[in-house]
Design a protein around this motif. Structure first.
Motif, PDB file in Angstrom:
ATOM      1  N   SER A  64       8.995   0.502   5.610  1.00  0.00           N
ATOM      2  CA  SER A  64       9.417   1.511   4.648  1.00  0.00           C
ATOM      3  C   SER A  64       8.515   2.728   4.793  1.00  0.00           C
ATOM      4  N   ALA A  65       9.116   3.911   4.736  1.00  0.00           N
ATOM      5  CA  ALA A  65       8.369   5.154   4.941  1.00  0.00           C
ATOM      6  C   ALA A  65       7.945   5.757   3.615  1.00  0.00           C
ATOM      7  N   THR A  66       6.935   6.595   3.673  1.00  0.00           N
ATOM      8  CA  THR A  66       6.556   7.365   2.514  1.00  0.00           C
ATOM      9  C   THR A  66       7.489   8.570   2.379  1.00  0.00           C
ATOM     10  N   THR A  67       7.234   9.417   1.434  1.00  0.00           N
ATOM     11  CA  THR A  67       8.111  10.521   1.060  1.00  0.00           C
ATOM     12  C   THR A  67       7.419  11.854   1.304  1.00  0.00           C
ATOM     13  N   THR A  68       8.184  12.937   1.276  1.00  0.00           N
ATOM     14  CA  THR A  68       7.569  14.268   1.272  1.00  0.00           C
ATOM     15  C   THR A  68       7.702  14.911  -0.110  1.00  0.00           C
ATOM     16  N   ALA A  69       8.185  14.149  -1.107  1.00  0.00           N
ATOM     17  CA  ALA A  69       8.463  14.733  -2.425  1.00  0.00           C
ATOM     18  C   ALA A  69       7.494  14.255  -3.501  1.00  0.00           C
ATOM     19  N   TYR A  70       7.582  12.982  -3.895  1.00  0.00           N
ATOM     20  CA  TYR A  70       6.748  12.475  -4.987  1.00  0.00           C
ATOM     21  C   TYR A  70       6.622  10.958  -4.856  1.00  0.00           C
ATOM     22  N   GLY A 130       0.835  -1.184   0.000  1.00  0.00           N
ATOM     23  CA  GLY A 130       0.000   0.000   0.000  1.00  0.00           C
ATOM     24  C   GLY A 130       0.877   1.243   0.000  1.00  0.00           C
ATOM     25  N   TRP A 131       0.673   2.158  -0.942  1.00  0.00           N
ATOM     26  CA  TRP A 131       1.607   3.273  -1.066  1.00  0.00           C
ATOM     27  C   TRP A 131       0.979   4.603  -0.731  1.00  0.00           C
ATOM     28  N   PHE A 132      -0.332   4.627  -0.449  1.00  0.00           N
ATOM     29  CA  PHE A 132      -0.912   5.852   0.057  1.00  0.00           C
ATOM     30  C   PHE A 132      -0.789   5.872   1.570  1.00  0.00           C
ATOM     31  N   GLY A 133      -0.894   7.060   2.157  1.00  0.00           N
ATOM     32  CA  GLY A 133      -0.730   7.185   3.593  1.00  0.00           C
ATOM     33  C   GLY A 133      -1.732   6.328   4.352  1.00  0.00           C
ATOM     34  N   GLY A 134      -1.332   5.886   5.516  1.00  0.00           N
ATOM     35  CA  GLY A 134      -2.211   5.086   6.350  1.00  0.00           C
ATOM     36  C   GLY A 134      -1.656   5.081   7.737  1.00  0.00           C
ATOM     37  N   HIS A 192       9.581   5.365  -1.264  1.00  0.00           N
ATOM     38  CA  HIS A 192       8.527   6.381  -1.380  1.00  0.00           C
ATOM     39  C   HIS A 192       7.130   5.804  -1.186  1.00  0.00           C
ATOM     40  N   GLN A 193       6.977   4.785  -0.361  1.00  0.00           N
ATOM     41  CA  GLN A 193       5.670   4.207  -0.113  1.00  0.00           C
ATOM     42  C   GLN A 193       5.697   3.384   1.169  1.00  0.00           C
TER      43      GLN A 193
END
Length: 332
Positions: free
Chosen positions: A279-285, A35-39, A265-266
């Protein structure tokens, strides 16, 4: 909001096992994990077992409150990642603005984090100007300490020398280090210097980890930061560390180990025995899900959806209860 775990669900028809993909997970596991959207997910660590709960449930709320609700003995820190200051492209035309918003979000959490960790790719092209800009932005965080590890974009052209000049004070070797706080031992690793062989630690750093961990009791909670994952998430894209198993073997004797990384990035979580990888998401893209594109190139999404793919991570731990609460928050 989604919780991720390693349970595969019902077996394939006929009881046959589903074949593993090249990164060691079945396709069902990959789809559930990637899952690559925030949660948000809360993890309770007790006796070496990691139990996940959907954020917002009664159990999750209790775990989060236990870890972050008491100022006495509680550890609360934030992970940000992949700000890519200096990036120019349609995937995000204002990475400075989105990282500034992430800083404001950290400062508006309602508590002062004990520290903030940036898990790499602070810059996009590792120029002196970009390092200076991101350092000034990190200085705006309301926290006592800021820690970093380099990404491959922080090592372009000079094997990370400019990064170490800007952020490497007090580190060892090529920028690795460790520290202790609130009964937790933290290890920060560098696995981005071999750009032709992305995801590599090297003998000297592995020896550092061996000596660093040797005197710790096995019930010490250990948190490891790196930019590239320490598990084989998707080696074809450089989303793995080729010699990580040597470090993982050193971590097996500890009852609770959490490995936090950026790079992909996800959001992605994988548990192997006593070790959980996040693994963390990103603040860029955003980047594509593993294998869903020819290469991990920046993904253009509708402007109104971009912030859904960006975010920060908060972590709480309270000494004695052995509870670890991890919450991923979108910028939206």
């Amino acid at each position: 909001m989604t919780a991720y775990d390693d349970h595969q669900g019902p077996a394939p028809a006929g009881g046959a096992e589903e074949p593993a993909t090249e990164h060691g997970m079945t396709r069902r596991q990959l789809l559930r994990h990637a899952g690559w959207f925030g949660g948000a997910v809360v993890l309770t660590v007790a006796g070496g077992e990691v139990i996940s709960h959907v954020a917002g449930t009664r159990d999750a709320a209790a775990a989060a409150a236990g870890a972050a609700g008491s100022p006495n003995g509680a550890l609360r820190f934030v992970q940000v990642s992949d700000s890519h200051i200096g990036f120019q492209g349609p995937a995000n035309t204002d990475v400075v603005g989105s990282f500034t918003e992430a800083v404001h979000q950290v400062n508006g959490l309602g508590f002062r984090p004990d520290f903030v960790m940036h898990s790499g790719d602070l810059t996009h092209l590792s120029t002196a100007g970009q390092f200076d800009q991101v350092r000034q932005m990190l200085a705006g965080l309301r926290t006592d300490r800021v820690f970093t590890v380099p990404g491959e974009h922080d090592s372009i052209g000079d094997a990370g020398r400019a990064y170490r000049q800007a952020f490497g004070k007090g580190t060892l070797g090529d920028g690795w280090y460790s520290f202790d706080t609130h009964g937790v031992h933290f290890v920060a690793l560098v696995n981005t210097l071999r750009l032709e062989k992305l995801g590599h630690l090297g003998t000297e750093q592995i020896d550092f980890v061996r000596k660093d961990l040797s005197g710790l009791p096995s019930d010490t909670p250990v948190v490891v930061f790196s930019h590239i994952p320490l598990f084989a998430m998707y080696p074809k894209w450089g989303w793995s560390t080729d010699d990580a198993l040597k470090v993982i073997a050193l971590l097996r004797r500890f009852s609770s180990v959490t490995c936090l990384n950026g790079h992909v990035h996800q959001l992605f979580t994988k548990t192997e025995g006593n070790i959980t990888f996040h693994s963390a998401t990103t603040t860029a893209y955003p980047l594509p899900k593993p294998g869903r594109a020819p290469a991990p190139t920046p993904q253009v999404v509708p402007a109104r959806q971009l912030k859904d793919a960006l975010g920060i991570r908060t972590v709480g731990y309270r000494r004695g209860d052995q509870q670890l609460a991890i919450k991923d928050e979108r910028l939206a």
